[in-house]
Design an enzyme around this catalytic site. Structure first.
Site, mmCIF file in Angstrom:
data_model
loop_
_atom_site.group_PDB
_atom_site.id
_atom_site.type_symbol
_atom_site.label_atom_id
_atom_site.label_comp_id
_atom_site.label_asym_id
_atom_site.label_seq_id
_atom_site.Cartn_x
_atom_site.Cartn_y
_atom_site.Cartn_z
ATOM 1 N N HIS A 307 0.842 -1.190 0.000
ATOM 2 C CA HIS A 307 0.000 0.000 0.000
ATOM 3 C C HIS A 307 0.873 1.235 0.000
ATOM 4 O O HIS A 307 1.940 1.228 0.620
ATOM 5 C CB HIS A 307 -0.913 0.015 1.243
ATOM 6 C CG HIS A 307 -2.048 0.965 1.086
ATOM 7 N ND1 HIS A 307 -1.918 2.309 1.357
ATOM 8 C CD2 HIS A 307 -3.308 0.778 0.647
ATOM 9 C CE1 HIS A 307 -3.061 2.892 1.105
ATOM 10 N NE2 HIS A 307 -3.931 1.995 0.668
ATOM 11 N N ASP A 364 -8.003 -4.943 -0.351
ATOM 12 C CA ASP A 364 -8.479 -5.635 -1.548
ATOM 13 C C ASP A 364 -8.222 -7.133 -1.507
ATOM 14 O O ASP A 364 -8.884 -7.900 -2.192
ATOM 15 C CB ASP A 364 -7.807 -5.047 -2.792
ATOM 16 C CG ASP A 364 -8.356 -3.677 -3.096
ATOM 17 O OD1 ASP A 364 -9.557 -3.498 -2.913
ATOM 18 O OD2 ASP A 364 -7.587 -2.798 -3.491
HETATM 19 N N1 ACO Z 1 4.371 -7.512 -4.970
HETATM 20 C C1 ACO Z 1 5.736 -7.521 -5.050
HETATM 21 N N2 ACO Z 1 6.513 -6.459 -4.815
HETATM 22 C C2 ACO Z 1 5.900 -5.310 -4.466
HETATM 23 C C3 ACO Z 1 4.497 -5.216 -4.362
HETATM 24 C C4 ACO Z 1 3.733 -6.366 -4.628
HETATM 25 N N3 ACO Z 1 2.398 -6.345 -4.541
HETATM 26 N N4 ACO Z 1 4.169 -3.963 -4.021
HETATM 27 C C5 ACO Z 1 5.301 -3.281 -3.895
HETATM 28 N N5 ACO Z 1 6.367 -4.096 -4.164
HETATM 29 C C6 ACO Z 1 7.794 -3.754 -4.061
HETATM 30 C C7 ACO Z 1 8.256 -2.896 -5.239
HETATM 31 O O1 ACO Z 1 8.740 -3.679 -6.299
HETATM 32 C C8 ACO Z 1 9.324 -2.073 -4.579
HETATM 33 O O2 ACO Z 1 10.477 -2.871 -4.429
HETATM 34 P P1 ACO Z 1 11.967 -2.219 -4.501
HETATM 35 O O3 ACO Z 1 12.028 -1.262 -3.357
HETATM 36 O O4 ACO Z 1 12.881 -3.375 -4.371
HETATM 37 O O5 ACO Z 1 12.040 -1.545 -5.850
HETATM 38 C C9 ACO Z 1 8.790 -1.811 -3.169
HETATM 39 O O6 ACO Z 1 7.935 -2.936 -2.885
HETATM 40 C C10 ACO Z 1 7.989 -0.521 -3.016
HETATM 41 O O7 ACO Z 1 6.950 -0.530 -4.007
HETATM 42 P P2 ACO Z 1 6.407 0.770 -4.757
HETATM 43 O O8 ACO Z 1 5.795 0.355 -6.047
HETATM 44 O O9 ACO Z 1 7.455 1.831 -4.793
HETATM 45 O O10 ACO Z 1 5.290 1.262 -3.764
HETATM 46 P P3 ACO Z 1 4.106 2.230 -4.106
HETATM 47 O O11 ACO Z 1 3.731 2.897 -2.850
HETATM 48 O O12 ACO Z 1 4.441 3.086 -5.294
HETATM 49 O O13 ACO Z 1 2.935 1.237 -4.613
HETATM 50 C C11 ACO Z 1 1.056 -0.192 -4.613
HETATM 51 C C12 ACO Z 1 1.893 0.830 -3.821
HETATM 52 C C13 ACO Z 1 0.674 0.385 -5.995
HETATM 53 C C14 ACO Z 1 -0.235 -0.472 -3.858
HETATM 54 C C15 ACO Z 1 1.892 -1.496 -4.786
HETATM 55 O O14 ACO Z 1 2.200 -2.044 -3.506
HETATM 56 C C16 ACO Z 1 1.188 -2.547 -5.646
HETATM 57 O O15 ACO Z 1 1.323 -2.499 -6.874
HETATM 58 N N6 ACO Z 1 0.434 -3.516 -5.005
HETATM 59 C C17 ACO Z 1 -0.304 -4.506 -5.758
HETATM 60 C C18 ACO Z 1 -1.600 -3.914 -6.261
HETATM 61 C C19 ACO Z 1 -2.611 -3.696 -5.141
HETATM 62 O O16 ACO Z 1 -2.872 -4.577 -4.324
HETATM 63 N N7 ACO Z 1 -3.219 -2.494 -5.167
HETATM 64 C C20 ACO Z 1 -4.258 -2.126 -4.202
HETATM 65 C C21 ACO Z 1 -3.771 -1.018 -3.340
HETATM 66 S S1 ACO Z 1 -4.947 -0.678 -2.061
HETATM 67 C C22 ACO Z 1 -6.163 0.220 -2.788
HETATM 68 O O17 ACO Z 1 -6.062 0.861 -3.788
HETATM 69 C C23 ACO Z 1 -7.439 0.148 -2.112
#
Ligand code: ACO
Length: 429
Positions: A307, A364
């Protein structure tokens, strides 16, 4: 004591006021930075940028706190009805009995759609994604209520628009579902509550009685409350920015629905179940999928994990996990896909990669599980999210309008070509 931030640029020191919120969070007000120094700030995805000061929702991602207008999400999910929470978000206070009766009555009596809207639905192809239908239909509502398009509309007109939106969204959502099943329309029932009426319009038939299951009704009520607002997330920020151009509320909400649709935002609940089904089809080797999610050369992410703001736990996920367990038990549901979800949760929660990055199951992850247990088809999951988020979008739009906020218009750092002379067609390489 008022604080100031000092920024030194090209040897010159500039001072900017520090703004403090009611929970002591601090921000540097850099709105005059460019005028004074010629510099702007750069912040992809607005990860560190506040776009407004808001009194609606308080969220502390580090400590897993979420409050609407000061009330803890745990209390609201446990004790309130969705319409009470909607009133709270939009008007700032919990309604007294008289206010709630008036609000509920008004919502109940605005649920019907103009019959012409049926023809719009008929034109959508079979299998049209309900989020696409919903976004279009909400925008088209503005054409049936042209007074909503006047930026100088009266308070009474704004109130009517708000009530119509809350009343008609479930009708439109259910109609989108009926379009895809080919079943006849079930008209709204004024003797049912907000969630019960929605369930009847979704799952009922005009030729048969429909009994609302209280377990299902309670679960939907809770889910809608948990989704009702989440401060400046992608779809809410969209609603505020679109509304800041004085576009009408229907169109602003329609844009919010479009933003919510994406799998990185509200679309994640559909993506979670699709992922779990794919894992099952593939033989159920969880470690393989965990490794895929960790592999930087693989674009796969574990849907329902992580998140932007919550880096310890999502308080909504805690409530919803408990609700998911209760619903599965009360409805006596056994489902291999749900078993995979539970196993995956455990594997990820004990994996160093996920722990180090603060990646926990989000709302979610579990909402998809409940919706599946309630027989709601996958492509309707995000629609349910939109039903829940609507009062938040409305409250945020209203706050933006009442605060007379300026049009949303970010700046950029240009990285393209410098000026070049036009080359005539025959002289190009
Ligand atoms: N699976 C694997 N790796 C992940 C995931 C994931 N679901 N989410 C984040 N990471 C990793 C990234 O690759 C990154 O790794 P790094 O530091 O080695 O490069 C690190 O964790 C940070 O991730 P970011 O993408 O920079 O975090 P951001 O805050 O931009 O993204 C998000 C948040 C979009 C929710 C992301 O965690 C994601 O894509 N999750 C999956 C989709 C999801 O479940 N979305 C629902 C969100 S809740 C909502 O909208 C109600």
């Amino acid at each position: 004591m008022s604080e100031t931030a000092r920024i030194i640029l090209d040897g010159t020191e500039y001072e900017f006021p520090v703004i403090q919120g009611s929970e002591n969070e601090k921000a540097i007000d850099i709105s005059k930075l460019r005028a004074q120094s010629g510099y702007i700030t750069l912040d992809y995805g607005f990860k560190n940028t506040g776009s407004t000061q808001s009194a609606i929702t308080y969220l502390d991602g580090e400590n897993g706190i979420l409050r609407y207008r000061g009330y803890a999400i745990e209390d609201l999910a446990d004790k309130a009805s969705f319409l009470e929470v909607a009133y709270l978000l939009i008007y700032g206070e919990l309604p007294n009995e008289k206010q709630l009766t008036y609000f509920t009555d008004s919502i109940t009596h605005h649920t019907l759609l103009h019959e012409n809207m049926k023809r719009f639905f008929e034109a959508f192809p079979a299998g049209a994604h309900p989020m696409g239908m919903l976004s279009s239909m909400i925008s088209s509502l503005s054409t049936f209520y042209p007074e909503s398009q006047n930026p100088n509309r009266s308070v009474v007109d704004i109130e009517k628009t708000i009530h119509r939106l809350i009343a008609k969204l479930p009708t439109l959502a259910a109609q989108a579902y009926k379009h895809n099943t080919g079943h006849p329309t079930v008209y709204p029932s004024n003797d049912l509550g907000y969630c019960g009426n929605f369930l009847k319009m979704m799952f009922g038939l005009p030729t048969q009685d429909y009994e609302v299951d209280p377990v299902v009704e309670r679960a939907i009520n809770k889910l809608l409350i948990l989704h009702a607002d989440h401060e400046q997330n992608c779809s809410t920020a969209t609603v505020r920015v679109v509304g800041s151009s004085q576009a009408n509320l229907y169109s602003s909400v329609s844009a919010g629905i479009a933003a919510l649709w994406g799998p990185l935002h509200g679309g994640a609940n559909q993506a979670v179940i699709e992922m779990l089904e794919a894992i099952k089809e593939d033989g159920g080797d969880l470690q393989k999928w965990i490794n895929k999610a960790k592999d930087k050369n693989d674009s796969f992410r574990l849907m329902g994990f992580g998140h932007r703001v919550y880096k310890n736990f999502d308080p909504r996920a805690k409530i919803i996990k408990k609700a998911a367990d209760e619903v599965l038990e009360q409805l006596g549901i056994e489902d291999p896909v749900l078993d995979i979800a539970k196993e995956l949760e455990q594997v990820a929660l004990n994996d160093e990669y996920f722990l180090a990055r603060g990646l926990y199951p989000n709302v979610d992850f579990y909402s998809g599980i409940i919706y599946r247990a309630l027989n709601i088809p996958k492509d309707m999951f995000t629609v349910l999210f939109a039903l829940g988020r609507l009062p938040g979008w409305i409250a945020q739009w209203k706050e933006m309008v009442e605060n007379r906020e300026p049009i949303g218009r970010p700046r950029q750092v240009f990285t393209g070509a410098n000026h070049r002379d036009f080359v005539n067609l025959g002289q190009r390489d």
